[in-house]
Design a protein around this motif. Structure first.
Motif, PDB file in Angstrom:
ATOM      1  N   ILE A 142       0.836  -1.212   0.000  1.00  0.00           N
ATOM      2  CA  ILE A 142       0.000   0.000   0.000  1.00  0.00           C
ATOM      3  C   ILE A 142       0.863   1.251   0.000  1.00  0.00           C
ATOM      4  O   ILE A 142       0.632   2.192  -0.766  1.00  0.00           O
ATOM      5  CB  ILE A 142      -0.942   0.004   1.222  1.00  0.00           C
ATOM      6  N   LEU A 143       1.883   1.269   0.841  1.00  0.00           N
ATOM      7  CA  LEU A 143       2.664   2.486   1.064  1.00  0.00           C
ATOM      8  C   LEU A 143       3.656   2.791  -0.053  1.00  0.00           C
ATOM      9  O   LEU A 143       4.185   3.905  -0.127  1.00  0.00           O
ATOM     10  CB  LEU A 143       3.401   2.396   2.400  1.00  0.00           C
ATOM     11  N   GLN A 144       3.893   1.835  -0.948  1.00  0.00           N
ATOM     12  CA  GLN A 144       4.816   2.097  -2.057  1.00  0.00           C
ATOM     13  C   GLN A 144       4.293   3.209  -2.949  1.00  0.00           C
ATOM     14  O   GLN A 144       5.074   3.919  -3.602  1.00  0.00           O
ATOM     15  CB  GLN A 144       5.020   0.827  -2.887  1.00  0.00           C
ATOM     16  N   LYS A 145       2.974   3.418  -2.945  1.00  0.00           N
ATOM     17  CA  LYS A 145       2.368   4.471  -3.772  1.00  0.00           C
ATOM     18  C   LYS A 145       2.890   5.851  -3.420  1.00  0.00           C
ATOM     19  O   LYS A 145       3.073   6.705  -4.294  1.00  0.00           O
ATOM     20  CB  LYS A 145       0.836   4.433  -3.616  1.00  0.00           C
ATOM     21  N   GLY A 182       5.782   6.489  -1.817  1.00  0.00           N
ATOM     22  CA  GLY A 182       7.235   6.541  -1.708  1.00  0.00           C
ATOM     23  C   GLY A 182       7.780   6.403  -0.306  1.00  0.00           C
ATOM     24  O   GLY A 182       8.919   6.805  -0.042  1.00  0.00           O
ATOM     25  N   ARG A 183       7.012   5.863   0.605  1.00  0.00           N
ATOM     26  CA  ARG A 183       7.512   5.627   1.957  1.00  0.00           C
ATOM     27  C   ARG A 183       8.600   4.564   1.936  1.00  0.00           C
ATOM     28  O   ARG A 183       8.605   3.681   1.078  1.00  0.00           O
ATOM     29  CB  ARG A 183       6.374   5.165   2.870  1.00  0.00           C
ATOM     30  N   ASN A 184       9.532   4.655   2.870  1.00  0.00           N
ATOM     31  CA  ASN A 184      10.573   3.634   2.979  1.00  0.00           C
ATOM     32  C   ASN A 184       9.945   2.292   3.311  1.00  0.00           C
ATOM     33  O   ASN A 184       8.910   2.208   3.986  1.00  0.00           O
ATOM     34  CB  ASN A 184      11.585   4.015   4.058  1.00  0.00           C
ATOM     35  N   GLN A 185      10.558   1.234   2.828  1.00  0.00           N
ATOM     36  CA  GLN A 185      10.068  -0.114   3.091  1.00  0.00           C
ATOM     37  C   GLN A 185      10.067  -0.401   4.592  1.00  0.00           C
ATOM     38  O   GLN A 185      11.030  -0.096   5.307  1.00  0.00           O
ATOM     39  CB  GLN A 185      10.956  -1.134   2.385  1.00  0.00           C
TER      40      GLN A 185
END
Length: 349
Positions: free
Chosen positions: A57-60, A62-65
């Motif tokens: 979800i958070l890859q959208k 650009g949050r760090n893994q």
């Protein structure tokens, strides 16, 4: 021949690794029901798949893994006695000290945006300790998975929101982030063949949530077959299926789930019944208003006719006084000849 042999070998491999070995699809819990979702993704033993799901979800934005998470207490008390109690569906904190709140809503209660902001504020303030500076408050990310359409302005199933400057559109802060996922739009895109779960991790996980539709009593076998093949290479997805199956088979868990699902469906039925009552009352009020308006119009029309008749009679009276012939008066006023004669007789009394 080699291509055919490779195909046969692949099919055999798929058949040997059936994801659901002990339970038919119809007995799987609907993961859009908050209880089932929390049991699968809010469980310490399933932490690895929760991390993968959140990263998808958070890859959208650009949050760090996320490398690791810890589960937090999901119930916040109000500051004062009369404050509302807040119970979150899933709240985790990452190794980067960011809080992520995941809410899954089966039913539209028409307050989702404000509800999400309220929960965000509770999670944001919960980390504040006495003597702590504002700079020490950590980011909170709210993820809302909805079993209904929320935004009419877009057909995209996943939208995200931050605080931006109105004209130059630069971000004010990174401590606030909202995600809204509309499952109905996802399923529509799936039916329209617009999704590529092989190359989109988020689509894979959301299709997992959408595969069972308990509201409409439907199972998407085509989604299962697609995910089953992908699970041969996706270990996290395979693990999610295994744990989902186990959860659906546990008798005690099943009873709680079915009780929760019944409660949700009863609430939906009651809400629909209330909406129908309001709709019926509005229709009835509208019909009464329409009838009253028609009566008023008829009354006004009748008065207008009576006034017109009175005017004609007054004119006829004056013309007769001036000695005009009855036939000429009738033609001039539009009154019937017999009516003009009656007026003349009344003048002679």
């Amino acid at each position: 021949m080699e291509d055919r042999n490779e195909y046969t070998k692949r099919k055999q491999e798929i058949n040997r690794s059936k994801l659901l070995k002990r339970i038919p699809l119809e007995q799987l819990m609907d993961l859009k029901v908050d209880y089932a979702f929390k049991q699968l993704f809010g469980n310490e033993k399933n932490k690895d798949i929760t991390v993968v799901f959140l990263n998808a979800i958070l890859q959208k934005t650009g949050r760090n893994q996320i490398k690791d998470i810890s589960f937090m207490n999901t119930e916040f008390s109000g500051e004062y006695v009369d404050d509302k109690q807040s119970r979150l569906d899933l709240l985790v904190v990452t190794t980067a000290d960011e809080k992520i709140n995941v809410e899954i809503q089966f039913t539209n209660k028409y307050d989702m945006i404000k509800r999400s902001i309220y929960y965000w504020s509770k999670a944001y303030l919960s980390s504040q300790k006495k003597g702590m500076g504002y700079t020490e408050l950590r980011p909170v990310i709210s993820i809302n998975i909805l079993n209904f359409d929320l935004f009419s302005q877009t057909e995209r199933f996943h939208t995200s929101y931050h605080l931006y400057e109105d004209e130059d559109q630069f971000k004010l802060t990174n401590v606030m982030e909202f995600h809204f996922i509309e499952m109905s739009k996802l399923i529509k895109d799936w039916k329209d063949d617009k999704l590529d779960p092989w190359n989109d991790a988020l689509v894979r996980w959301l299709l997992l949530l959408g595969m069972v539709d308990s509201r409409n009593g439907k199972i998407y076998d085509d989604i299962y077959k697609e995910l089953e093949e992908m699970a041969l290479k996706d270990e996290s997805l395979r693990e999610a299926f295994h744990n989902w199956e186990g959860l659906s088979m546990e008798q005690e868990q099943r009873l709680v789930y079915e009780s929760r699902l019944k409660q949700i469906m009863d609430e939906e039925a009651a809400q629909r019944e209330a909406e129908l009552r309001v709709q019926h009352a509005e229709q009835k009020a509208e019909q009464k208003a329409k009838e009253a308006e028609q009566k008023a119009e008829q009354k006004a029309e009748q008065k207008a006719k009576e006034a017109e008749q009175k005017t004609k009679e007054t004119i006829a009276h004056r013309l007769l006084e001036k000695g005009l012939e009855i036939e000429l008066v009738s033609d001039s006023t539009g009154l019937l000849k017999n009516k003009v004669i009656d007026i003349q007789r009344g003048m002679q009394k």
